[in-house]
Write a protein that holds these residues in place. Structure first.
Motif, PDB file in Angstrom:
ATOM      1  N   ARG A 149       0.820  -1.210   0.000  1.00  0.00           N
ATOM      2  CA  ARG A 149       0.000   0.000   0.000  1.00  0.00           C
ATOM      3  C   ARG A 149       0.860   1.269   0.000  1.00  0.00           C
ATOM      4  NH1 ARG A 149      -4.031   2.309   4.394  1.00  0.00           N
ATOM      5  NH2 ARG A 149      -5.216   3.671   3.019  1.00  0.00           N
ATOM      6  N   TYR A 150       1.906   1.283   0.824  1.00  0.00           N
ATOM      7  CA  TYR A 150       2.757   2.470   0.933  1.00  0.00           C
ATOM      8  C   TYR A 150       3.399   2.820  -0.413  1.00  0.00           C
ATOM      9  CZ  TYR A 150       6.149   5.820   2.637  1.00  0.00           C
ATOM     10  OH  TYR A 150       6.871   6.969   2.828  1.00  0.00           O
ATOM     11  N   PHE A 151       3.972   1.825  -1.060  1.00  0.00           N
ATOM     12  CA  PHE A 151       4.648   2.090  -2.334  1.00  0.00           C
ATOM     13  C   PHE A 151       3.649   2.466  -3.425  1.00  0.00           C
ATOM     14  CE2 PHE A 151       7.921  -0.721  -0.311  1.00  0.00           C
ATOM     15  CZ  PHE A 151       8.808   0.306  -0.045  1.00  0.00           C
ATOM     16  N   LYS A 152       2.497   1.828  -3.424  1.00  0.00           N
ATOM     17  CA  LYS A 152       1.468   2.161  -4.412  1.00  0.00           C
ATOM     18  C   LYS A 152       0.978   3.599  -4.224  1.00  0.00           C
ATOM     19  CE  LYS A 152      -2.336  -0.018  -6.683  1.00  0.00           C
ATOM     20  NZ  LYS A 152      -2.155  -1.149  -7.522  1.00  0.00           N
ATOM     21  N   GLN A 153       0.765   4.011  -2.985  1.00  0.00           N
ATOM     22  CA  GLN A 153       0.337   5.382  -2.701  1.00  0.00           C
ATOM     23  C   GLN A 153       1.386   6.403  -3.134  1.00  0.00           C
ATOM     24  OE1 GLN A 153      -0.515   5.162   1.513  1.00  0.00           O
ATOM     25  NE2 GLN A 153      -2.701   4.898   1.143  1.00  0.00           N
ATOM     26  N   ASN A 154       2.637   5.976  -3.188  1.00  0.00           N
ATOM     27  CA  ASN A 154       3.726   6.869  -3.584  1.00  0.00           C
ATOM     28  C   ASN A 154       4.091   6.720  -5.061  1.00  0.00           C
ATOM     29  OD1 ASN A 154       4.951   8.523  -1.211  1.00  0.00           O
ATOM     30  ND2 ASN A 154       4.301   6.555  -0.352  1.00  0.00           N
ATOM     31  N   LYS A 155       3.147   6.199  -5.835  1.00  0.00           N
ATOM     32  CA  LYS A 155       3.254   6.130  -7.299  1.00  0.00           C
ATOM     33  C   LYS A 155       4.344   5.181  -7.798  1.00  0.00           C
ATOM     34  CE  LYS A 155       0.138   9.385  -7.627  1.00  0.00           C
ATOM     35  NZ  LYS A 155      -1.055   8.982  -6.971  1.00  0.00           N
TER      36      LYS A 155
END
Length: 190
Positions: free
Chosen positions: A147-153
């Motif tokens: 989730r963290y990496f996805k939220q950071n594009k």
């Protein structure tokens, strides 16, 4: 020496070690180059550091570990495998990461309670076109990292690896399951 060094070749203690099969998959996901600058965060025994250093012969691996026993084991494994391109960094991520050179590749085998802070520092310092690989043994770590990496594009892929290893049981052979491991790979999009 080929990738996939057998676990028993490493000097080991009471510090966690990324097992051979998981180590080789994680290193494959890192897409190492001969001159990569690599951070191995939560290096444990240094098994990932050693394998990465052998592949990235003209690069450098920063092996980050907070436990005194782990630091000792990493240094013993550096000597055993005769690798000179590993720099042992004693301390806790993300604090010790700030003064390190920016990496092309980051492997996170353990970030403890400072996972989000470590991710944030990693994203800040990672070079363009860099890759981060996180290993987790809990659903919480896998979900949080994905989730963290996805939220950071970042483009994110999560795989769950289930390994069973043969064991002799009298005159028969049975398979013994190891804990599943999540391997989360994050690459900057565009």
């Amino acid at each position: 020496m080929t990738p996939g060094i057998p676990d028993e070749y490493f000097v080991r203690g009471n510090v966690p070690m990324t097992k051979e099969e998981i180590r080789i998959l994680s290193i494959s996901k890192l897409r190492l180059k001969e001159d990569s600058v690599i951070w191995d965060i939560g290096a444990g025994t240094g098994s990932v550091s050693v394998e990465a250093a052998l592949i990235s012969k003209r690069g450098v691996v920063y092996s980050i570990e907070k436990e005194e026993e782990g630091i000792k084991l990493i240094n013993e494994n550096i000597k055993k495998f005769n690798v000179e391109n590993i720099v042992v960094v004693a301390g806790l991520a993300p604090d010790v990461l700030l003064d390190l050179p920016s990496p092309d590749r980051i492997f996170i085998g353990g970030a403890g309670d400072k996972m989000y802070q470590t991710f944030k520092t990693a994203l800040t310092k990672l070079k363009r076109d860099g890759i981060i690989v996180v290993n987790g043994i809990t659903l919480d770590t896998a979900y949080s990292a994905h989730r963290y990496f996805k939220q950071n594009k970042y483009k994110v892929e999560t795989i769950c690896v289930n390994i069973s290893v043969s064991k002799e049981a009298g005159n028969k052979t049975m398979m013994i399951a190891r804990n599943p491991v999540y391997i989360i790979t994050a690459e900057k999009e565009g």
